[in-house]
Design an enzyme around this catalytic site. Structure first.
Site, PDB file in Angstrom:
ATOM      1  N   GLY A 144      41.610  77.114  59.372  1.00 49.97           N
ATOM      2  CA  GLY A 144      43.048  76.867  59.511  1.00 49.97           C
ATOM      3  C   GLY A 144      43.553  75.847  58.515  1.00 49.97           C
ATOM      4  O   GLY A 144      44.397  75.004  58.838  1.00 49.97           O
ATOM      5  N   ALA A 145      43.066  75.939  57.278  1.00 44.81           N
ATOM      6  CA  ALA A 145      43.329  74.884  56.292  1.00 44.81           C
ATOM      7  C   ALA A 145      44.646  75.034  55.551  1.00 44.81           C
ATOM      8  O   ALA A 145      44.994  74.160  54.766  1.00 44.81           O
ATOM      9  CB  ALA A 145      42.181  74.846  55.279  1.00 44.81           C
ATOM     10  N   GLY A 159      49.373  72.519  58.839  1.00 47.65           N
ATOM     11  CA  GLY A 159      49.129  71.563  59.904  1.00 47.65           C
ATOM     12  C   GLY A 159      47.988  70.604  59.640  1.00 47.65           C
ATOM     13  O   GLY A 159      47.798  70.090  58.530  1.00 47.65           O
ATOM     14  N   GLY A 205      44.838  71.105  59.450  1.00 50.26           N
ATOM     15  CA  GLY A 205      43.854  71.586  58.482  1.00 50.26           C
ATOM     16  C   GLY A 205      44.256  71.277  57.061  1.00 50.26           C
ATOM     17  O   GLY A 205      43.423  70.908  56.226  1.00 50.26           O
ATOM     18  N   SER A 225      42.178  69.381  72.454  1.00 41.59           N
ATOM     19  CA  SER A 225      43.539  68.926  72.711  1.00 41.59           C
ATOM     20  C   SER A 225      43.589  68.287  74.092  1.00 41.59           C
ATOM     21  O   SER A 225      42.766  68.601  74.972  1.00 41.59           O
ATOM     22  CB  SER A 225      44.504  70.116  72.660  1.00 41.59           C
ATOM     23  N   TYR A 251      46.120  78.505  77.127  1.00 42.90           N
ATOM     24  CA  TYR A 251      45.868  77.533  76.057  1.00 42.90           C
ATOM     25  C   TYR A 251      44.973  76.410  76.562  1.00 42.90           C
ATOM     26  O   TYR A 251      44.017  76.012  75.884  1.00 42.90           O
ATOM     27  CB  TYR A 251      47.196  76.968  75.551  1.00 42.90           C
TER      28      TYR A 251
END
Length: 311
Positions: A22-23, A26, A28, A149, A176
């Protein structure tokens, strides 16, 4: 632990290689920029390669000497996960930091390419399979950072008999929370197994607190809900810390000498919502070995991955 730790405290990371999922956005993105600035070779594993290329070019414009590479990875497709790992193996990439960062949050009910509920499939099962595939590439002393999280506190507990929400009414936020609880159950079980095997790798978990990133708006965009988007905008403006600050726990987990395997790193402020990285506590359920073992076994069955750890 140094008070007020920032990315400037990482020191010289020349010769180190990081793989970040996920770079392209955000946390990442912020991790990629910070690690590259410190001299690390950064492999940016992204689903959207066009967006990844734009981000890579922007970072290199700022940091001309940055060693950045793109790698295709769609965590919602186990075939893509396997191809990503095989590609890195064929390139003989030795990994010092694997930051399992990518994720989706509170999206409407949808399925991955393999039929999993999207959040558990992307946030946990994809990373479970990826970590297993990449284990042979991890160098001695490597760190595996699992990004969770505070939402792991939102769920009453994972329903292992209906992990994919096929037999009950779907609740996006609970799903989630399930996926973020799964991240921590996986982290603690990985730490136990690494320790028992004698493998010289460190398992660390991290969470960003409440960080202002685009992640908060994905669900609203998918639902085309202006009200939800406005609510998220207000929260990001009034309550959240910056994405750069939110990335610090992951960076600390990946690089700080004081970190020990099994640690959980988060912000040091009130309710762990914002602040500088420190060691924090998860809810007790996340540390339950029986639940962790059950999740590990279920994850192996669903992904078809034999996650064996050898010295």
């Amino acid at each position: 632990m140094a008070k007020g730790w920032t990315a400037r405290d990482m020191g010289d990371l020349s010769g180190k290689t990081a793989v970040i999922t996920g770079a392209s956005s955000g946390l990442g993105l912020h991790c990629s920029r910070a690690l590259a600035a410190a001299g690390a070779r950064v492999i940016m594993a992204c689903r959207n390669l066009d967006k990844g290329a734009e981000v890579l070019e922007a970072i290199q414009a700022e940091l001309p000497d940055a060693a950045l590479e793109l790698q295709a990875l769609d965590l919602a497709d186990l075939g893509s996960v396997a191809v990503c790992a095989r590609t890195l193996a064929e390139r003989d990439v030795g990994i010092d930091m694997l930051i399992n960062n990518a994720g989706v949050m509170a999206v409407p009910l949808s399925r991955t390419a393999d039929g999993f509920e999207m959040q558990i499939g992307t946030n946990h099962l994809g990373h479970f399979a990826l970590t297993s595939h990449l284990l042979p590439l991890l160098r001695a002393g490597a760190r595996i950072v699992t990004v969770s999280s505070q939402a792991h506190r939102l769920t009453p507990g994972i329903d292992f008999d209906d992990l994919n929400w096929e037999g009950r009414r779907y609740k996006a936020w609970q799903a989630y929370g399930d996926s973020k609880l799964a991240n921590l159950l996986f982290h603690y079980e990985l730490h136990r197994r690494l320790s028992q095997s004698g493998r010289n790798c460190t398992a660390v978990a991290a969470h960003p607190g409440y960080a202002a990133t685009h992640l908060q708006f994905v669900a609203a965009e998918q639902k085309q809900s202006r009200v939800e988007a406005m609510f998220m905008h207000v929260g990001n403006t009034l309550l959240a810390q910056s994405g750069q600050m939110g990335a610090l726990p992951s960076l600390y987990a990946a690089t700080a000498p004081a970190v020990a395997s099994g640690d959980f790193i988060g912000p040091d402020g009130i309710q762990q919502m914002r602040g500088y990285p420190t060691t924090v506590q998860s809810r007790r359920m996340a540390q339950d070995p029986e639940r962790a073992q059950r999740l590990w076994d279920r994850s192996q069955t669903l992904t078809g991955v034999d996650f064996a750890i050898e010295d």
